[in-house]
Design a protein around this motif. Structure first.
Motif, PDB file in Angstrom:
ATOM      1  N   ILE A  89       0.851  -1.189   0.000  1.00 56.65           N
ATOM      2  CA  ILE A  89       0.000   0.000   0.000  1.00 56.65           C
ATOM      3  C   ILE A  89       0.887   1.239   0.000  1.00 56.65           C
ATOM      4  O   ILE A  89       1.791   1.361   0.826  1.00 56.65           O
ATOM      5  CB  ILE A  89      -0.926   0.017   1.234  1.00 56.65           C
ATOM      6  N   TYR A  90       0.624   2.147  -0.944  1.00 60.22           N
ATOM      7  CA  TYR A  90       1.311   3.438  -0.988  1.00 60.22           C
ATOM      8  C   TYR A  90       0.419   4.503  -0.356  1.00 60.22           C
ATOM      9  O   TYR A  90      -0.763   4.609  -0.690  1.00 60.22           O
ATOM     10  CB  TYR A  90       1.593   3.838  -2.434  1.00 60.22           C
ATOM     11  N   ILE A  91       1.003   5.300   0.511  1.00 63.16           N
ATOM     12  CA  ILE A  91       0.327   6.443   1.118  1.00 63.16           C
ATOM     13  C   ILE A  91       1.071   7.690   0.645  1.00 63.16           C
ATOM     14  O   ILE A  91       2.262   7.835   0.916  1.00 63.16           O
ATOM     15  CB  ILE A  91       0.329   6.353   2.654  1.00 63.16           C
ATOM     16  N   GLN A  92       0.366   8.578  -0.063  1.00 57.14           N
ATOM     17  CA  GLN A  92       1.046   9.672  -0.757  1.00 57.14           C
ATOM     18  C   GLN A  92       0.380  11.030  -0.513  1.00 57.14           C
ATOM     19  O   GLN A  92      -0.563  11.398  -1.204  1.00 57.14           O
ATOM     20  CB  GLN A  92       1.088   9.392  -2.267  1.00 57.14           C
ATOM     21  N   PRO A  93       0.863  11.820   0.446  1.00 57.36           N
ATOM     22  CA  PRO A  93       0.450  13.228   0.523  1.00 57.36           C
ATOM     23  C   PRO A  93       1.100  14.005  -0.613  1.00 57.36           C
ATOM     24  O   PRO A  93       2.267  13.784  -0.936  1.00 57.36           O
ATOM     25  CB  PRO A  93       0.965  13.676   1.899  1.00 57.36           C
ATOM     26  N   THR A  94       0.353  14.937  -1.216  1.00 61.14           N
ATOM     27  CA  THR A  94       0.790  15.565  -2.471  1.00 61.14           C
ATOM     28  C   THR A  94       0.487  17.057  -2.457  1.00 61.14           C
ATOM     29  O   THR A  94      -0.557  17.486  -1.944  1.00 61.14           O
ATOM     30  CB  THR A  94       0.075  14.909  -3.668  1.00 61.14           C
ATOM     31  N   LEU A  95       1.394  17.831  -3.058  1.00 59.24           N
ATOM     32  CA  LEU A  95       1.215  19.275  -3.219  1.00 59.24           C
ATOM     33  C   LEU A  95       1.395  19.624  -4.687  1.00 59.24           C
ATOM     34  O   LEU A  95       2.331  19.147  -5.343  1.00 59.24           O
ATOM     35  CB  LEU A  95       2.242  20.035  -2.374  1.00 59.24           C
ATOM     36  N   SER A  96       0.491  20.458  -5.230  1.00 55.34           N
ATOM     37  CA  SER A  96       0.549  20.838  -6.645  1.00 55.34           C
ATOM     38  C   SER A  96       0.333  22.341  -6.777  1.00 55.34           C
ATOM     39  O   SER A  96      -0.497  22.930  -6.072  1.00 55.34           O
ATOM     40  CB  SER A  96      -0.526  20.078  -7.435  1.00 55.34           C
ATOM     41  N   TYR A  97       1.081  22.953  -7.714  1.00 60.42           N
ATOM     42  CA  TYR A  97       0.994  24.405  -7.901  1.00 60.42           C
ATOM     43  C   TYR A  97       0.888  24.738  -9.389  1.00 60.42           C
ATOM     44  O   TYR A  97       1.658  24.219 -10.211  1.00 60.42           O
ATOM     45  CB  TYR A  97       2.211  25.106  -7.309  1.00 60.42           C
ATOM     46  N   GLN A  98      -0.072  25.587  -9.750  1.00 62.09           N
ATOM     47  CA  GLN A  98      -0.261  26.021 -11.129  1.00 62.09           C
ATOM     48  C   GLN A  98       0.552  27.287 -11.353  1.00 62.09           C
ATOM     49  O   GLN A  98       0.191  28.378 -10.903  1.00 62.09           O
ATOM     50  CB  GLN A  98      -1.746  26.270 -11.409  1.00 62.09           C
ATOM     51  N   ILE A  99       1.672  27.152 -12.052  1.00 59.03           N
ATOM     52  CA  ILE A  99       2.592  28.274 -12.253  1.00 59.03           C
ATOM     53  C   ILE A  99       1.983  29.324 -13.170  1.00 59.03           C
ATOM     54  O   ILE A  99       2.061  30.526 -12.906  1.00 59.03           O
ATOM     55  CB  ILE A  99       3.924  27.755 -12.826  1.00 59.03           C
ATOM     56  N   THR A 100       1.394  28.871 -14.278  1.00 59.00           N
ATOM     57  CA  THR A 100       0.692  29.747 -15.208  1.00 59.00           C
ATOM     58  C   THR A 100      -0.629  29.082 -15.585  1.00 59.00           C
ATOM     59  O   THR A 100      -0.941  27.971 -15.132  1.00 59.00           O
ATOM     60  CB  THR A 100       1.523  29.998 -16.487  1.00 59.00           C
ATOM     61  N   ASP A 101      -1.380  29.738 -16.447  1.00 61.58           N
ATOM     62  CA  ASP A 101      -2.626  29.133 -16.906  1.00 61.58           C
ATOM     63  C   ASP A 101      -2.393  27.874 -17.719  1.00 61.58           C
ATOM     64  O   ASP A 101      -3.323  27.089 -17.942  1.00 61.58           O
ATOM     65  CB  ASP A 101      -3.417  30.141 -17.766  1.00 61.58           C
ATOM     66  N   GLN A 102      -1.160  27.673 -18.163  1.00 63.22           N
ATOM     67  CA  GLN A 102      -0.844  26.517 -19.011  1.00 63.22           C
ATOM     68  C   GLN A 102       0.066  25.489 -18.363  1.00 63.22           C
ATOM     69  O   GLN A 102       0.180  24.370 -18.866  1.00 63.22           O
ATOM     70  CB  GLN A 102      -0.177  27.011 -20.312  1.00 63.22           C
ATOM     71  N   LEU A 103       0.697  25.824 -17.232  1.00 57.38           N
ATOM     72  CA  LEU A 103       1.741  24.970 -16.663  1.00 57.38           C
ATOM     73  C   LEU A 103       1.516  24.719 -15.174  1.00 57.38           C
ATOM     74  O   LEU A 103       1.288  25.656 -14.401  1.00 57.38           O
ATOM     75  CB  LEU A 103       3.107  25.621 -16.870  1.00 57.38           C
ATOM     76  N   GLY A 104       1.585  23.447 -14.797  1.00 56.92           N
ATOM     77  CA  GLY A 104       1.472  23.078 -13.394  1.00 56.92           C
ATOM     78  C   GLY A 104       2.535  22.067 -13.005  1.00 56.92           C
ATOM     79  O   GLY A 104       2.979  21.252 -13.836  1.00 56.92           O
TER      80      GLY A 104
END
Length: 413
Positions: A143-158
């Motif tokens: 079992i993998y447990i994965q807390p994750t953070l994501s950021y949208q740098i521009t309207d086209q790139l994350g």
């Protein structure tokens, strides 16, 4: 005899009947399974936690997804001539699952948590087959447990990254080529828990409404087993045998769960159509050998080691989704998964060969907030014959198939 007994105690630790290359289970999202398990280069909802954390930042709503698959698998075996003996596994139902949750901190930043099972299944050959001294039964859960953070740098790139903490357990059983006073063969059982750490990172780029790209890297995770139990039963009760197979023995071992680099492309020719293509490189060459270190001498040695010498492999996937209406979406996909197992290294734990997968699925929106995904995946592994035993395997011809239905529930808020 000594080498054979050590080999049967040193077989693959975490490599059950996982119906993908090597010992993977690629069943991370019911929607994406329906599309050939593509998802790196497109919006895949909350399952972006697995497929591409960079795309998670583009989600406009919070969401929770839970899903599971029923893995029904069979392996057929035929021994070399002149014996030609045949056997079939009696595997119980595997139930890989996934749970994802995504929450928006603001318009640009999202946090999420994924719990999923990229490795896990079982194989049961029984006590009568030709290779019972190599393996009778294996049960695996990872079992993998994965807390994750994501950021949208521009309207086209994350961009996004997740920390992986992996936990698991394994039970491996084999017959020992020694008979007790009743004429029964002895049994050896290895039972232990494992854990490891890694990360999952991704970049998502959408230059236009019709085209998107994704790049995802899931790192290698070394699963460490410490103080696993080695249990011997039904052995002859003589002092000599008891000294060769001491009670209370424990073992340590490490199994690499390989890194995967995936490039994905999404094409949306109309508002109703989504077409996705993924190409993955899996770093199986990290799996050179499997070594067991025992706390006491087992049949004269404190170490058992079997060569694996896996090769890196590629997976090619294609999938599509068509929105019949606002409520109904139809999906289909296919993939080709090359085996990492070289000739001479085939084992009954993972009698692996090149795999072909065909999938279909449907999505239904019950309301604006609730939707259901159903999928079905058929996997057919190429028949493979291996006459060598470089890894302590069982020579013969193997053929594997699997039927995998699944269902998932999505909630947006």
């Amino acid at each position: 005899m000594k080498r054979k007994i050590l080999a049967l105690l040193g077989g693959t630790l975490l490599s059950g009947m996982a119906m993908a290359g090597g010992y993977q289970v690629n069943l991370a999202s019911q929607r994406q399974i329906g599309m050939g398990h593509t998802g790196t280069g497109i919006y895949s909802g909350t399952s972006s936690i697995f497929f591409n954390p960079g795309a998670m930042s583009f989600l406009r709503e919070n969401g929770v997804t839970i899903g599971a698959s029923g893995l029904i698998s069979k392996i057929a075996y035929r021994a070399p001539e002149p014996s030609g003996a045949e056997a079939m596994t009696d595997n119980s139902l595997g139930t890989p699952f996934q749970a994802y949750g995504v929450f928006g901190i603001n318009d640009k930043m999202k946090v999420g948590l994924g719990v999923y099972t990229p490795f896990g299944s079982n194989v049961n050959w029984g006590d009568e087959w030709n290779g019972r001294f190599g393996l009778t039964e294996l049960t695996l859960q990872a079992i993998y447990i994965q807390p994750t953070l994501s950021y949208q740098i521009t309207d086209q790139l994350g961009v996004g990254v997740g920390f992986i903490y992996a936990i698991g357990g394994v039970n491996l059983q084999r017959n020992v080529p020694l008979q007790n006073e009743e004429g029964d063969y002895g049994k050896a059982e290895l039972d232990g828990s494992a854990n490891g750490v890694g990360f999952n990172a991704g970049i998502f780029f959408k230059p236009s409404e019709k085209l998107s790209f994704g790049l995802n890297y899931r790192s290698k995770v070394n699963m460490e087993v410490e103080n696993g139990d080695v249990i011997f039963t039904s052995l002859p009760t003589t002092p000599v045998i008891a000294s060769r197979f001491p009670a209370g023995t424990q073992f340590d071992a490490t199994l690499p769960l390989p890194a995967t680099l995936t490039l994905g492309i999404g094409f949306m020719p109309t508002e109703d159509w989504t077409i996705a293509v993924d190409v993955s490189h899996v770093g199986w060459s990290a799996y050179k050998s499997l070594r067991f270190d025992y706390t006491a001498e087992v049949n004269g040695s404190k170490v058992a080691e079997n060569a694996r010498n896996y090769d890196d492999a590629f997976i090619y996937r294609i999938g599509a989704e068509y929105k019949v209406s606002d409520a109904v979406a139809l999906r289909a996909g296919a993939y080709y998964d090359g085996t990492p197992v070289q000739d001479g290294y085939l084992t009954p734990e993972t009698p692996d060969s090149d795999s072909r997968g065909l999938s279909a699925g449907i999505g239904y929106a019950v309301s604006d907030n609730i939707s259901i995904d159903a999928s079905f995946l058929y996997i057919n592994k190429k028949q493979r014959t291996d006459a060598s035993d470089l890894s302590g395997g069982i020579a013969g011809t193997y053929k594997s198939v699997a039927y995998i239905p699944g269902i998932g529930l999505n909630f947006k808020f």
